[in-house]
Design a protein around this motif. Structure first.
Motif, PDB file in Angstrom:
ATOM      1  N   ALA A  93      18.246 -54.063  24.585  1.00  0.00           N
ATOM      2  CA  ALA A  93      19.166 -52.572  24.543  1.00  0.00           C
ATOM      3  C   ALA A  93      19.727 -51.757  25.139  1.00  0.00           C
ATOM      4  O   ALA A  93      20.951 -51.103  24.391  1.00  0.00           O
ATOM      5  N   ILE A  94      19.115 -50.913  25.981  1.00  0.00           N
ATOM      6  CA  ILE A  94      19.255 -49.694  26.377  1.00  0.00           C
ATOM      7  C   ILE A  94      20.468 -50.353  27.354  1.00  0.00           C
ATOM      8  O   ILE A  94      21.500 -49.378  27.540  1.00  0.00           O
ATOM      9  N   ALA A  95      20.434 -51.139  27.751  1.00  0.00           N
ATOM     10  CA  ALA A  95      21.687 -51.401  28.814  1.00  0.00           C
ATOM     11  C   ALA A  95      23.109 -51.927  28.236  1.00  0.00           C
ATOM     12  O   ALA A  95      23.772 -51.830  28.558  1.00  0.00           O
ATOM     13  N   GLU A  96      22.563 -52.652  26.942  1.00  0.00           N
ATOM     14  CA  GLU A  96      24.593 -53.473  26.346  1.00  0.00           C
ATOM     15  C   GLU A  96      24.614 -52.203  25.161  1.00  0.00           C
ATOM     16  O   GLU A  96      25.495 -52.599  24.355  1.00  0.00           O
ATOM     17  N   ALA A  97      23.430 -52.455  24.389  1.00  0.00           N
ATOM     18  CA  ALA A  97      23.735 -51.347  22.978  1.00  0.00           C
ATOM     19  C   ALA A  97      23.395 -50.269  22.696  1.00  0.00           C
ATOM     20  O   ALA A  97      22.038 -50.498  22.021  1.00  0.00           O
ATOM     21  N   PRO A  98      23.087 -49.485  23.226  1.00  0.00           N
ATOM     22  CA  PRO A  98      22.275 -48.277  22.842  1.00  0.00           C
ATOM     23  C   PRO A  98      22.555 -47.607  21.726  1.00  0.00           C
ATOM     24  O   PRO A  98      21.505 -47.671  20.802  1.00  0.00           O
ATOM     25  N   GLY A  99      23.806 -47.231  21.262  1.00  0.00           N
ATOM     26  CA  GLY A  99      23.911 -47.249  19.782  1.00  0.00           C
ATOM     27  C   GLY A  99      23.314 -47.540  18.543  1.00  0.00           C
ATOM     28  O   GLY A  99      23.231 -46.986  17.635  1.00  0.00           O
ATOM     29  N   LEU A 100      24.008 -49.640  19.159  1.00  0.00           N
ATOM     30  CA  LEU A 100      23.502 -49.531  17.767  1.00  0.00           C
ATOM     31  C   LEU A 100      21.224 -49.633  17.697  1.00  0.00           C
ATOM     32  O   LEU A 100      20.752 -49.923  16.619  1.00  0.00           O
ATOM     33  N   LEU A 101      20.941 -49.602  19.272  1.00  0.00           N
ATOM     34  CA  LEU A 101      19.393 -49.684  19.531  1.00  0.00           C
ATOM     35  C   LEU A 101      18.983 -48.466  18.031  1.00  0.00           C
ATOM     36  O   LEU A 101      17.735 -48.215  17.388  1.00  0.00           O
ATOM     37  N   TYR A 102      19.899 -47.152  18.658  1.00  0.00           N
ATOM     38  CA  TYR A 102      19.374 -45.534  18.092  1.00  0.00           C
ATOM     39  C   TYR A 102      19.307 -46.093  16.289  1.00  0.00           C
ATOM     40  O   TYR A 102      18.815 -45.471  15.892  1.00  0.00           O
ATOM     41  N   LEU A 103      20.363 -46.700  16.019  1.00  0.00           N
ATOM     42  CA  LEU A 103      20.517 -46.728  14.625  1.00  0.00           C
ATOM     43  C   LEU A 103      19.955 -47.195  13.849  1.00  0.00           C
ATOM     44  O   LEU A 103      19.043 -47.140  12.858  1.00  0.00           O
ATOM     45  N   ALA A 104      19.561 -48.793  14.638  1.00  0.00           N
ATOM     46  CA  ALA A 104      18.386 -49.621  14.300  1.00  0.00           C
ATOM     47  C   ALA A 104      17.092 -48.719  13.574  1.00  0.00           C
ATOM     48  O   ALA A 104      16.507 -48.341  12.547  1.00  0.00           O
ATOM     49  N   SER A 105      16.811 -48.233  14.794  1.00  0.00           N
ATOM     50  CA  SER A 105      15.603 -47.367  15.254  1.00  0.00           C
ATOM     51  C   SER A 105      15.366 -46.727  13.967  1.00  0.00           C
ATOM     52  O   SER A 105      14.426 -46.149  13.531  1.00  0.00           O
ATOM     53  N   ALA A 106      16.802 -45.479  13.767  1.00  0.00           N
ATOM     54  CA  ALA A 106      16.543 -44.613  12.729  1.00  0.00           C
ATOM     55  C   ALA A 106      16.822 -44.653  11.424  1.00  0.00           C
ATOM     56  O   ALA A 106      16.155 -44.032  10.915  1.00  0.00           O
TER      57      ALA A 106
END
Length: 358
Positions: free
Chosen positions: A272-285
């Protein structure tokens, strides 16, 4: 409900509440190592000789900084009633004493070692740690905190509360000194101390740090754009920590389920860091703010930050509802609701948090 059918939490709560009701003592350490006799420590005030400060912000206890005999001491005194209004809060001081007694012989780096603790006297006395509570974690702080958390896991301790008030940074090491919400579990066969140990995999070390500390600090420090690089740095370190933890647990004979849990999370984060970092941040937040909001509401121990979490969730749903649903960030219960209904529920949670604000 039969004892064998109870959750790990329910069995622990039941045992600790019964112990407290019995009037029995639980203590550890050597009272002769104390800077003053127990009765004098119990009656210290801000005006007492040697008292440098009284910190009253804790929900379970107050902490007095005492200078005596050329040394500084942390004298923790339990409140008559914990401000967290649930069984975990009621039993948190006893639980802390139990954990300190078990942790002391392990001498783990980053774990404070009190010289004495007593349930009936309401005391935990430790050498003073000269440090500060961390804000947004830098690389050194994040790495040392993950190391401490992994060490606890390896020895069968699951710490639930990595809030800033329970952490001290001395410039080299991040220290944990409050274990009121640290519970035992089997690290070789279980993920955590919730449910039956395996049916709540959403709770784990990095998630606890993110929920109880990291995302709250990021929320206070600025907007999501500024928070993203700090979050990604932490997530990379968490992936490394989980890979190392899995390798050490292999050597101790951990189950395939446990090893797959840590390795799977690390793989997911790296991808996710490589492919969709913004989405990983959104989901984790989303998961962090939701979890901590629910924790504060259950404990009736809400703060201004609790309100900001509730407001962040409402804003995120309005602006990124489709992305949140696509990332599976929502719980099954929340995902079953329409955006409008969920938004109304979040607003109700904000109003409830205002009612319980300390």
């Amino acid at each position: 409900m039969a004892g064998s059918d109870l959750t790990l939490d329910a069995r622990r709560q039941q045992a600790n509440l019964a112990f407290m009701a019995s009037g029995a003592e639980f203590s550890f350490g050597d009272p002769t190592a104390l800077p003053l006799p127990v009765v004098e420590l119990q009656t210290l005030t801000a005006d007492s000789l040697g008292v440098e400060a009284v910190h009253e912000g804790g929900l379970t206890a107050e902490v007095i900084c005492l200078s005596h005999g050329g040394r500084r001491w942390a004298v923790k005194r339990a409140r008559e009633e914990c401000l967290v209004r649930n069984p975990d809060g009621q039993t948190s001081f006893l639980n802390e004493l139990q954990r300190h007694a078990e942790l002391a012989p392990l001498a783990l780096p980053g774990i404070a070692r009190p010289v004495y603790g007593s349930l009936r006297h309401g005391l935990v006395v430790s050498p003073w740690i000269a440090g500060r509570h961390p804000g947004v974690l830098d690389e050194r702080q994040a790495r040392t905190l993950l190391d401490v958390g992994c060490a606890l896991i390896e020895h069968g301790f699951f710490e639930w509360d990595y809030s800033a008030g329970n952490l001290l940074d001395d410039g080299q090491q991040l220290w944990l000194y409050d274990f009121g919400y640290c519970y035992r579990f089997d690290a070789l066969t279980q993920f955590n101390s919730a449910g039956n140990g395996c049916d709540c995999p959403q709770f784990h070390l990095a998630e606890r740090i993110e929920g109880r500390h990291l995302f709250g600090a990021l929320l206070d420090a600025g907007g999501d754009d500024e928070a993203l690089p700090h979050f990604l740095s932490f997530k990379q370190l968490a992936a490394q920590a989980y890979e190392g933890l899995a390798e050490r647990l292999v050597r101790r004979g951990a189950s395939a389920q446990v090893l797959g849990h840590y390795r799977g999370l690390a793989r997911h984060w790296r991808r996710a860091i490589a492919e969709a970092p913004g989405l990983l941040y959104l989901a984790s937040a989303w998961q962090a703010h939701s979890s901590d909001l629910d924790d504060d509401l259950r404990g009736r121990s809400c703060t201004p930050r609790t309100l900001r979490r509730a407001q962040w969730l409402q804003r995120a749903l309005r602006e990124h509802g489709a992305s949140l649903r696509a990332s599976d960030a929502l719980t099954p219960q929340d995902a079953a609701l329409s955006d409008a209904t969920l938004l109304a529920c979040l607003y109700e949670r904000e109003l409830e948090a205002r009612h319980y604000q300390l």
